[in-house]
Structure formats: C-alpha cells, structure tokens
Design a protein around this motif. Structure first.
Motif, PDB file in Angstrom:
ATOM      1  N   GLY A  78       0.948  -1.132   0.115  1.00 55.06           N
ATOM      2  CA  GLY A  78       0.332   0.147   0.113  1.00 55.06           C
ATOM      3  C   GLY A  78       0.790   0.857   0.618  1.00 55.06           C
ATOM      4  N   ALA A  79       2.248   1.383   0.070  1.00 53.65           N
ATOM      5  CA  ALA A  79       3.380   2.490   0.605  1.00 53.65           C
ATOM      6  C   ALA A  79       3.965   2.708  -0.255  1.00 53.65           C
ATOM      7  CB  ALA A  79       3.902   2.560   1.767  1.00 53.65           C
ATOM      8  N   GLN A  80       4.213   1.695  -1.976  1.00 51.00           N
ATOM      9  CA  GLN A  80       4.590   1.463  -2.442  1.00 51.00           C
ATOM     10  C   GLN A  80       4.164   2.760  -3.840  1.00 51.00           C
ATOM     11  OE1 GLN A  80       5.265  -2.012  -4.038  1.00 51.00           O
ATOM     12  NE2 GLN A  80       6.936  -2.563  -1.926  1.00 51.00           N
ATOM     13  N   THR A  81       5.374   3.858  -4.191  1.00 48.04           N
ATOM     14  CA  THR A  81       5.036   3.886  -5.044  1.00 48.04           C
ATOM     15  C   THR A  81       6.404   4.111  -6.422  1.00 48.04           C
ATOM     16  OG1 THR A  81       6.188   6.609  -4.617  1.00 48.04           O
ATOM     17  CG2 THR A  81       4.317   5.855  -4.155  1.00 48.04           C
ATOM     18  N   LYS A  82       6.510   4.532  -7.230  1.00 49.66           N
ATOM     19  CA  LYS A  82       7.170   4.371  -8.548  1.00 49.66           C
ATOM     20  C   LYS A  82       8.371   4.571  -7.954  1.00 49.66           C
ATOM     21  CE  LYS A  82       8.177   5.554 -13.352  1.00 49.66           C
ATOM     22  NZ  LYS A  82       8.064   6.329 -13.640  1.00 49.66           N
ATOM     23  N   GLU A  83       8.659   5.806  -7.264  1.00 53.47           N
ATOM     24  CA  GLU A  83       9.741   6.293  -6.296  1.00 53.47           C
ATOM     25  C   GLU A  83      10.271   5.316  -5.957  1.00 53.47           C
ATOM     26  OE1 GLU A  83       6.772   8.093  -6.368  1.00 53.47           O
ATOM     27  OE2 GLU A  83       8.180   9.752  -8.288  1.00 53.47           O
TER      28      GLU A  83
ATOM     29  N   GLU B  64      15.362  -0.730  -5.880  1.00 47.70           N
ATOM     30  CA  GLU B  64      15.655  -1.421  -6.819  1.00 47.70           C
ATOM     31  C   GLU B  64      17.505  -0.875  -6.868  1.00 47.70           C
ATOM     32  OE1 GLU B  64      15.757  -3.607  -9.479  1.00 47.70           O
ATOM     33  OE2 GLU B  64      14.506  -3.556  -8.369  1.00 47.70           O
ATOM     34  N   ALA B  65      17.749   0.584  -6.630  1.00 54.98           N
ATOM     35  CA  ALA B  65      18.704   0.875  -7.199  1.00 54.98           C
ATOM     36  C   ALA B  65      19.374   0.937  -5.430  1.00 54.98           C
ATOM     37  CB  ALA B  65      19.146   2.457  -6.562  1.00 54.98           C
ATOM     38  N   ALA B  66      18.852   0.650  -4.536  1.00 52.61           N
ATOM     39  CA  ALA B  66      18.926  -0.414  -3.441  1.00 52.61           C
ATOM     40  C   ALA B  66      19.571  -1.652  -3.173  1.00 52.61           C
ATOM     41  CB  ALA B  66      18.318  -0.299  -2.103  1.00 52.61           C
ATOM     42  N   LYS B  67      19.158  -2.195  -4.109  1.00 54.82           N
ATOM     43  CA  LYS B  67      18.653  -3.833  -3.854  1.00 54.82           C
ATOM     44  C   LYS B  67      20.317  -4.190  -5.264  1.00 54.82           C
ATOM     45  CE  LYS B  67      17.508  -6.205  -7.757  1.00 54.82           C
ATOM     46  NZ  LYS B  67      16.126  -6.827  -8.298  1.00 54.82           N
ATOM     47  N   GLU B  68      20.448  -2.962  -5.789  1.00 54.50           N
ATOM     48  CA  GLU B  68      21.896  -3.288  -7.378  1.00 54.50           C
ATOM     49  C   GLU B  68      23.158  -3.105  -5.791  1.00 54.50           C
ATOM     50  OE1 GLU B  68      22.050  -4.516 -10.575  1.00 54.50           O
ATOM     51  OE2 GLU B  68      20.246  -4.767  -9.805  1.00 54.50           O
ATOM     52  N   GLN B  69      22.312  -1.902  -5.636  1.00 54.48           N
ATOM     53  CA  GLN B  69      23.963  -1.392  -4.798  1.00 54.48           C
ATOM     54  C   GLN B  69      24.303  -2.548  -3.683  1.00 54.48           C
ATOM     55  OE1 GLN B  69      26.253   1.943  -4.829  1.00 54.48           O
ATOM     56  NE2 GLN B  69      27.461   0.480  -3.750  1.00 54.48           N
ATOM     57  N   ALA B  70      23.432  -2.930  -2.984  1.00 54.46           N
ATOM     58  CA  ALA B  70      23.367  -4.079  -2.021  1.00 54.46           C
ATOM     59  C   ALA B  70      24.440  -5.458  -2.948  1.00 54.46           C
ATOM     60  CB  ALA B  70      22.813  -4.543  -1.129  1.00 54.46           C
ATOM     61  N   TYR B  71      23.695  -5.605  -3.562  1.00 58.04           N
ATOM     62  CA  TYR B  71      24.711  -6.602  -4.867  1.00 58.04           C
ATOM     63  C   TYR B  71      26.023  -6.090  -5.552  1.00 58.04           C
ATOM     64  CZ  TYR B  71      25.650  -9.627  -8.726  1.00 58.04           C
ATOM     65  OH  TYR B  71      25.947 -10.921  -9.344  1.00 58.04           O
ATOM     66  N   GLN B  72      26.271  -4.740  -6.111  1.00 60.80           N
ATOM     67  CA  GLN B  72      27.986  -4.614  -6.083  1.00 60.80           C
ATOM     68  C   GLN B  72      28.283  -4.557  -5.022  1.00 60.80           C
ATOM     69  OE1 GLN B  72      28.967  -4.224  -9.187  1.00 60.80           O
ATOM     70  NE2 GLN B  72      30.781  -4.253  -7.994  1.00 60.80           N
ATOM     71  N   ASP B  73      28.071  -4.473  -4.016  1.00 62.75           N
ATOM     72  CA  ASP B  73      28.491  -4.441  -1.851  1.00 62.75           C
ATOM     73  C   ASP B  73      28.955  -5.724  -1.819  1.00 62.75           C
ATOM     74  OD1 ASP B  73      28.325  -1.626  -1.998  1.00 62.75           O
ATOM     75  OD2 ASP B  73      26.932  -1.274  -0.500  1.00 62.75           O
ATOM     76  N   LEU B  74      27.831  -7.017  -2.262  1.00 63.96           N
ATOM     77  CA  LEU B  74      28.696  -8.309  -2.516  1.00 63.96           C
ATOM     78  C   LEU B  74      29.673  -8.551  -3.232  1.00 63.96           C
ATOM     79  CD1 LEU B  74      27.301 -10.950  -0.746  1.00 63.96           C
ATOM     80  CD2 LEU B  74      25.600 -11.242  -2.542  1.00 63.96           C
TER      81      LEU B  74
END
Length: 113
Positions: free
Chosen positions: A27-32, A38-48
């Motif tokens: 209910g609280a998800q917006t496009k932003e 998604e950006a945080a997931k990509e950054q976490a993957y790169q950090d890993l």
C-alpha cells in the motif's frame, strides 16, 4: 575489538543486503519507492561482489604470508643448527689452541711446526 573473519564479513554483507531490499508494504509503494528499492538492491549486490573480491584477496594474501612464514621458520631452524655446529667447532679449535700454547710453554717452543 570484534574480529571479523572473511566468512563473518560475507554473512554481514548478505544480511545488510537483505535488510536493504526487504519489501515495503504494498500500500505504501510508489514508483519512486520501487526505483529506490531497485537502486538499493543493485548497490547491495555490488557491495556483495566487492566484499567477495576483498575476501578472496585477503585469503590469497594470508596464504602468501603463511607460506613466507613457513620458509622463514625453516631458514631459522637451519641457521640454528649451523650456529650450534660452529659453536662446537669453535670450542674444539679453542681446546686445540690451548693445547698448543701449553705444549709451547712447557717445551719452550721446541717441536712446534
């Protein structure tokens, strides 16, 4: 001071990555919000990936240091044996020299070559 082994570091990074990409209630998800997640997931993957590379490098460096330490310990052992041999030789030469000096003194130097 806490000790972080390579395994602990990987587990820590994985846990942080999971916390970052944990889903936000629908209910609280917006496009932003989705883009940010998604950006945080990509950054976490790169950090890993970076953490895994750092762990691999650290393990390689540790293995090289352990190999060098083993070689140094072998060299130290060999040198210790040589020192003991030289000490024995010095003691023998000292005894021989003392015998020659005593012989020279008691015989007034005759018969020495």
């Amino acid at each position: 001071m806490p000790v972080f082994t390579p395994t602990k570091m990987v587990v820590l990074v994985l846990l942080l990555a999971l916390m970052v990409v944990a889903p936000v209630p629908a209910g609280a998800q917006t496009k932003e919000d989705v883009e940010r997640a998604e950006a945080a997931k990509e950054q976490a993957y790169q950090d890993l990936i970076d953490a895994n590379e750092a762990v691999g490098s650290a393990i390689s460096e540790l293995e090289a240091i352990e190999s060098e330490l083993q070689e140094l310990n072998h060299t130290i052992s060999r040198l210790d044996r040589k020192i003991a041999e030289f000490d024995d030789e010095v003691a023998e030469l000292r005894d021989n020299a003392q015998e020659v000096v005593v012989e020279a003194y008691t015989n007034s130097g005759t018969g020495l070559v």
